[in-house]
Design an enzyme around this catalytic site. Structure first.
Site, PDB file in Angstrom:
ATOM      1  N   HIS A 167     -12.499 -31.163  -0.676  1.00  0.00           N
ATOM      2  CA  HIS A 167     -11.741 -30.547  -1.837  1.00  0.00           C
ATOM      3  C   HIS A 167     -10.238 -30.320  -1.293  1.00  0.00           C
ATOM      4  O   HIS A 167     -10.056 -30.468  -0.005  1.00  0.00           O
ATOM      5  CB  HIS A 167     -11.971 -29.199  -2.043  1.00  0.00           C
ATOM      6  CG  HIS A 167     -13.183 -29.208  -3.205  1.00  0.00           C
ATOM      7  ND1 HIS A 167     -14.489 -29.086  -2.743  1.00  0.00           N
ATOM      8  CD2 HIS A 167     -13.121 -29.045  -4.665  1.00  0.00           C
ATOM      9  CE1 HIS A 167     -15.360 -29.057  -4.044  1.00  0.00           C
ATOM     10  NE2 HIS A 167     -14.419 -28.971  -4.920  1.00  0.00           N
ATOM     11  N   LYS A 171      -8.015 -24.746  -1.767  1.00  0.00           N
ATOM     12  CA  LYS A 171      -9.264 -23.825  -2.269  1.00  0.00           C
ATOM     13  C   LYS A 171      -9.646 -22.750  -1.352  1.00  0.00           C
ATOM     14  O   LYS A 171      -9.632 -22.717  -0.168  1.00  0.00           O
ATOM     15  CB  LYS A 171     -10.372 -24.920  -2.345  1.00  0.00           C
ATOM     16  CG  LYS A 171     -11.766 -24.363  -2.816  1.00  0.00           C
ATOM     17  CD  LYS A 171     -12.511 -25.330  -3.154  1.00  0.00           C
ATOM     18  CE  LYS A 171     -14.037 -24.979  -3.779  1.00  0.00           C
ATOM     19  NZ  LYS A 171     -13.846 -24.074  -4.958  1.00  0.00           N
TER      20      LYS A 171
HETATM   21  N1  LIG Z   1     -15.736 -24.982 -12.586  1.00  0.00           N
HETATM   22  C1  LIG Z   1     -15.081 -25.872 -12.362  1.00  0.00           C
HETATM   23  O1  LIG Z   1     -15.527 -26.820 -13.205  1.00  0.00           O
HETATM   24  C2  LIG Z   1     -14.085 -25.578 -11.840  1.00  0.00           C
HETATM   25  C3  LIG Z   1     -13.556 -24.540 -11.092  1.00  0.00           C
HETATM   26  N2  LIG Z   1     -12.399 -24.358 -10.391  1.00  0.00           N
HETATM   27  C4  LIG Z   1     -12.355 -22.815  -9.679  1.00  0.00           C
HETATM   28  O2  LIG Z   1     -11.398 -22.250 -10.637  1.00  0.00           O
HETATM   29  C5  LIG Z   1     -10.577 -21.360  -9.801  1.00  0.00           C
HETATM   30  C6  LIG Z   1      -9.413 -21.347  -9.824  1.00  0.00           C
HETATM   31  O3  LIG Z   1      -8.916 -22.904  -9.566  1.00  0.00           O
HETATM   32  P1  LIG Z   1      -7.383 -23.385  -9.760  1.00  0.00           P
HETATM   33  O4  LIG Z   1      -7.015 -23.408 -10.983  1.00  0.00           O
HETATM   34  O5  LIG Z   1      -7.600 -24.790  -8.955  1.00  0.00           O
HETATM   35  O6  LIG Z   1      -6.458 -22.409  -8.608  1.00  0.00           O
HETATM   36  P2  LIG Z   1      -4.990 -22.122  -8.849  1.00  0.00           P
HETATM   37  O7  LIG Z   1      -4.816 -21.234  -7.574  1.00  0.00           O
HETATM   38  O8  LIG Z   1      -4.254 -23.324  -9.061  1.00  0.00           O
HETATM   39  O9  LIG Z   1      -4.990 -21.015 -10.131  1.00  0.00           O
HETATM   40  C7  LIG Z   1      -5.310 -19.864 -10.141  1.00  0.00           C
HETATM   41  C8  LIG Z   1      -4.320 -18.809 -10.911  1.00  0.00           C
HETATM   42  O10 LIG Z   1      -4.676 -17.666 -11.238  1.00  0.00           O
HETATM   43  C9  LIG Z   1      -3.779 -16.710 -10.747  1.00  0.00           C
HETATM   44  N3  LIG Z   1      -4.489 -15.336 -10.289  1.00  0.00           N
HETATM   45  C10 LIG Z   1      -5.226 -15.240  -9.033  1.00  0.00           C
HETATM   46  N4  LIG Z   1      -5.631 -13.619  -9.280  1.00  0.00           N
HETATM   47  C11 LIG Z   1      -5.491 -13.435 -10.713  1.00  0.00           C
HETATM   48  C12 LIG Z   1      -6.077 -12.287 -11.643  1.00  0.00           C
HETATM   49  N5  LIG Z   1      -6.425 -11.412 -10.953  1.00  0.00           N
HETATM   50  N6  LIG Z   1      -5.664 -12.436 -12.808  1.00  0.00           N
HETATM   51  C13 LIG Z   1      -5.067 -13.438 -13.390  1.00  0.00           C
HETATM   52  N7  LIG Z   1      -4.695 -14.462 -12.714  1.00  0.00           N
HETATM   53  C14 LIG Z   1      -4.748 -14.464 -11.306  1.00  0.00           C
HETATM   54  C15 LIG Z   1      -3.182 -17.444  -9.581  1.00  0.00           C
HETATM   55  O11 LIG Z   1      -1.987 -16.816  -9.232  1.00  0.00           O
HETATM   56  P3  LIG Z   1      -1.559 -16.643  -8.107  1.00  0.00           P
HETATM   57  O12 LIG Z   1      -1.127 -18.237  -7.411  1.00  0.00           O
HETATM   58  O13 LIG Z   1      -0.121 -16.111  -7.827  1.00  0.00           O
HETATM   59  O14 LIG Z   1      -2.595 -16.041  -7.074  1.00  0.00           O
HETATM   60  C16 LIG Z   1      -2.987 -18.649 -10.144  1.00  0.00           C
HETATM   61  O15 LIG Z   1      -1.990 -18.851 -10.891  1.00  0.00           O
HETATM   62  C17 LIG Z   1     -11.145 -21.685  -8.390  1.00  0.00           C
HETATM   63  O16 LIG Z   1     -12.310 -20.572  -8.070  1.00  0.00           O
HETATM   64  C18 LIG Z   1     -11.695 -23.023  -8.303  1.00  0.00           C
HETATM   65  O17 LIG Z   1     -12.838 -23.221  -7.335  1.00  0.00           O
HETATM   66  C19 LIG Z   1     -11.588 -25.317 -10.162  1.00  0.00           C
HETATM   67  C20 LIG Z   1     -12.044 -26.370 -10.851  1.00  0.00           C
HETATM   68  C21 LIG Z   1     -13.123 -26.664 -11.430  1.00  0.00           C
HETATM   69  O1  LIG Z   2     -11.666 -25.519  -6.507  1.00  0.00           O
HETATM   70  C1  LIG Z   2     -11.719 -26.766  -6.946  1.00  0.00           C
HETATM   71  O2  LIG Z   2     -10.784 -27.424  -6.992  1.00  0.00           O
HETATM   72  C2  LIG Z   2     -13.093 -26.906  -7.665  1.00  0.00           C
HETATM   73  N1  LIG Z   2     -13.912 -25.693  -7.614  1.00  0.00           N
HETATM   74  C3  LIG Z   2     -15.267 -25.859  -7.908  1.00  0.00           C
HETATM   75  C4  LIG Z   2     -16.302 -25.449  -6.976  1.00  0.00           C
HETATM   76  O3  LIG Z   2     -16.050 -24.669  -6.185  1.00  0.00           O
HETATM   77  O4  LIG Z   2     -17.337 -26.181  -7.136  1.00  0.00           O
HETATM   78  C5  LIG Z   2     -15.503 -27.158  -9.090  1.00  0.00           C
HETATM   79  C6  LIG Z   2     -14.871 -28.333  -8.367  1.00  0.00           C
HETATM   80  O5  LIG Z   2     -15.601 -28.821  -7.353  1.00  0.00           O
HETATM   81  C7  LIG Z   2     -13.309 -28.092  -8.299  1.00  0.00           C
END
Ligand SMILES: NC(=O)C1=CN([C@@H]2O[C@H](COP(=O)(O)OP(=O)(O)OC[C@H]3O[C@@H](n4cnc5c(N)ncnc54)[C@H](OP(=O)(O)O)[C@@H]3O)[C@@H](O)[C@H]2O)C=CC1
Ligand SMILES: O=C(O)C1=N[C@H](C(=O)O)C[C@H](O)C1
Length: 278
Positions: A167, A171
């Site tokens: 990743h 992350k």
């Molecule tokens: N299930 C799936 O298919 C996927 C899952 N993911 C998961 O999704 C999550 C987010 O990923 P990603 O978008 O890349 O991360 P990012 O860091 O780009 O986005 C997360 C956002 O949430 C904000 N945030 C943090 N804490 C809070 C809170 N308590 N309330 C509201 N907003 C908050 C952050 O603000 P700040 O930056 O100021 O902390 C940031 O803007 C991760 O756990 C990732 O592993 C990602 C891709 C695919």
């Molecule tokens: O953090 C990410 O980017 C992603 N998180 C998810 C995970 O922890 O499996 C899904 C995907 O791999 C992207």
């Protein structure tokens, strides 16, 4: 125009990498309306969620960090279908977010990874008691579901397997939620993998990766330039069988996210994994 089948959606983590993709996808879905965009990042407060996501027109939905008032506002909406909260925030925040949403009768669709097994169990019990649908989906891409199915099939014939997940280096959690789920699916077959062949010594701690159930090893790589990738490598005498999935754009998750938003209102409990709703 909205009606009783329009789904009001709140996006939590709206300013993040995934949140912005979800805003675009929801804005384009004819049966959904974006009612709230939450994010705690100070620099994005009050910005228009649509403009932040790169849409040409504003959505007139400002980013806010006020979760409870937003949940109350959407819960009070009676002219549409029950509300859904999509969560792509942070492993430290997701548990409380999901509990709050369920308490307001808002259905969570959760992509955020990093929940502990105890937290998942607690949310399962909480959703069950509230008779409220909740979806925990470690990976929304169809390619990963197919990879996992192929891995389950292969594991009937191979006794040795290791998982490598790779990743981007922003992350927060390791191993990835997807790798943990993949290991769980293989472990559920009730067979122990990787019977030791020699007595091993780790000369540097962690050299052999983390040990999941039934002897399955998971290795985590974090580098700029990566998005999300996973290999499941099976070995046997004289052969290697490798399954690999690569994400090149986060739009790959959006069909799964929209499906989950539509399905969660039909559920009365917590369901884990995209494969359960396909
Ligand atoms: N299930 C799936 O298919 C996927 C899952 N993911 C998961 O999704 C999550 C987010 O990923 P990603 O978008 O890349 O991360 P990012 O860091 O780009 O986005 C997360 C956002 O949430 C904000 N945030 C943090 N804490 C809070 C809170 N308590 N309330 C509201 N907003 C908050 C952050 O603000 P700040 O930056 O100021 O902390 C940031 O803007 C991760 O756990 C990732 O592993 C990602 C891709 C695919
Ligand atoms: O953090 C990410 O980017 C992603 N998180 C998810 C995970 O922890 O499996 C899904 C995907 O791999 C992207």
């Amino acid at each position: 125009m909205t009606n009783q089948s329009t789904i009001p959606v709140i996006v939590n983590g709206a300013a993040g990498k995934m949140g912005r993709e979800v805003i675009k996808a929801v804005a384009q879905a004819p049966d959904m309306i974006l009612m709230g965009a939450l994010d705690t990042s100070p620099e994005h407060q009050d910005k228009d969620a649509g403009e932040l996501a790169g849409l040409s027109e504003p959505l007139e939905v400002p980013i806010t960090n006020q979760l409870e008032p937003m949940l109350g506002y959407v819960a009070g909406e009676r002219q549409m279908a029950p509300g859904v909260m999509v969560d792509f925030t942070h492993p430290d925040a997701v548990y409380d977010n999901v509990r709050s949403a369920i308490a307001y009768g808002i259905r969570p669709v959760v992509g955020t990874t990093g929940l502990s097994a105890e937290q998942v169990q607690d949310l399962t019990d909480f959703a069950e008691k509230a008779s409220t649908g909740c979806l925990l989906i470690p990976n929304f891409s169809i390619g990963m579901v197919l990879l996992q199915q192929a891995a389950v099939n292969a594991s009937k014939y191979f006794d040795h397997v290791e998982i490598i997940e790779l990743h981007h280096n922003q992350k927060a959690d390791a191993p990835s939620g997807t790798a943990i789920q993949t290991a769980q699916l293989l472990a559920e077959l009730g067979k122990t993998f990787n019977p030791p062949q020699v007595e091993e010594t780790e000369k540097l701690p962690g050299a052999r990766g983390s040990l999941a159930d039934e002897g399955i090893r998971i290795h985590s790589v974090r580098l700029p330039g990566l998005i999300a990738h996973q290999e499941v490598i099976f070995g046997a005498a004289g052969q290697i069988y490798t399954l690999r999935h690569d994400t090149s754009d986060r739009s790959c998750y959006m069909p799964g996210v929209l499906l989950a938003i539509r399905k969660v209102n039909q559920l009365k409990s917590l369901v884990y994994g995209l494969e359960k709703i396909l």
